[in-house]
Design an enzyme around this catalytic site. Structure first.
Site: not given
Length: 398
Positions: A63, A65, A68-70, A85, A182
């Protein structure tokens, strides 16, 4: 934590995990060895993802975000599947650097079945010349946000078992003197066997610290935070759990406010306007803010949510108290009749050592935080990476 023998697993292949399953590599992905064969670079449509060669090709995109990316990968040294991540520009900006170091420090301290574990921090190839940080976590199948939005059926047992695990993990977090701050469905990871783990501690704080004004996603933010109280407690996490609990059962967010003012109004329209006693812990600014709002009568949980089980409603009423001093504690929530068939205090451990490190007590620069992050990576990779004369064979421009 394994479910009881009579548990029904969530069959996540019905669509709940679609976004977190490894994606086939797109045609424009490029892979190249780097730094004398010690690292492999992947190019995902212009986004460079560089990890040590111990992570077997192909690295699969999970995925993207804002930060960054995962990707998923397999550590050839341990044969573990992990989620890696990439935090972009983590060491360029002091705020992001603090969040990154805070996440690493908290998760290394908090070892619990219901908290996601850090498996590795990729050692940067150059100590003084890196900005991005790569953290490898336990690989899970999906998160609660995706599950709620899917067509996957959730039984009353699933609601109960997920909430029990969430509170069990939160008990451990609070016992370490840490507030998550959070909690939201997207920060609750799940496996197909109904195993649950809490993640994303970038906004967490030690309970005694001075607190910042911005905390978490507003839909799950407690009233005292919306009213800018700086003296909040672990009760803010309990509020978030209550919001998540009801959203899981109804598949609809409880308080989807457009902004802080709308969020507060949405809460009061349901819970009713607080009494003078209820606002006793607020500062004068918060009290004045409430006085500017119209009076609202309290709505009945039972009337508004007729399909929610009776015992679940009683627990929700204890979690969603306007006054944080009157909100149920995590320990008492675990002992609530709703969890009668699951609660076992001997299987709900606490952290034996308080967490006492926080960046807010020690002003540091982004460069100093960068060095601290490098030392955290060294803890997972104590010896400098040796030159490998026969690096893993990687096909280019696949």
């Amino acid at each position: 934590m394994k479910p009881p023998n009579d548990a029904e697993p969530v069959e996540t292949d019905g669509g709940a995990t679609t976004d977190l399953q490894p994606h086939p590599p797109p045609e424009n992905i490029c892979m190249n060895i780097s730094h004398d064969g010690r690292y492999i670079q992947y190019n995902f449509s212009g986004n460079i993802f560089e990890v040590t060669a111990k992570y077997k090709p192909l690295i699969m995109l999970l995925g993207r975000g804002g930060g960054g990316i995962v990707c998923s990968g397999i550590n050839s040294e341990t044969n573990e599947r992990v989620a890696i991540k990439k935090i972009m520009h983590a060491c360029r900006d002091q705020i992001i650097a603090k969040r990154t170091l805070r996440e690493i420090k908290r998760l290394r301290h908090l070892e619990h079945e219901n908290i996601v574990g850090i498996k590795d921090i990729v050692l940067p190839p150059q100590r003084d010349a890196f900005e991005d940080v790569y953290i490898a976590y336990e690989l899970m199948d999906t998160d609660l946000d995706k599950l709620i939005k899917s067509n996957q059926e959730l039984t009353k047992y699933h609601h109960q078992f997920y909430m029990y695990q969430l509170l069990r993990g939160l008990k451990y977090i609070h016992s370490a003197n840490v507030l998550h701050r959070d909690l939201k469905p997207g920060n609750i990871l799940l496996n197909a066997n109904s195993e649950l783990k809490i993640c994303d501690f970038g906004l967490s704080r030690v309970a005694s610290d001075a607190m910042t004004q911005y905390v978490g996603t507003k839909w799950y933010r407690a009233p005292e935070r919306l009213l800018s109280s700086s003296a909040y407690t672990s009760a803010i996490d309990v509020w978030s759990v209550g919001c998540i609990f009801l959203e899981m059962m109804t598949r609809t967010p409880l308080f989807p406010g457009r902004d802080r003012s709308d969020q507060l109004r949405s809460i009061l329209e349901f819970l009713g306007s607080p009494t003078e006693d209820d606002i006793g812990s607020l500062n004068e600014s918060g009290k004045q803010c409430l006085k500017m709002l119209p009076w609202f009568d309290r709505q009945s949980f039972f009337v508004k949510f007729p399909d929610v089980p009776f015992l679940a409603v009683l627990l929700l009423e204890k979690m969603l108290k306007f006054d944080p001093r009157k909100r149920i504690s995590v320990e008492d929530a675990l002992a609530d009749p709703y969890f009668k068939t699951m609660h076992n205090i001997n299987n709900e451990p606490v952290c034996t050592k308080l967490f006492d490190f926080d960046l807010e007590e020690h002003p540091v620069t982004a460069e100093q935080i960068k060095e601290l992050i490098y030392h955290e990576a060294l803890a997972f990779n104590p010896e400098p990476l040796a030159f490998n004369p026969e690096p893993a064979t990687v096909e280019k421009d696949q």
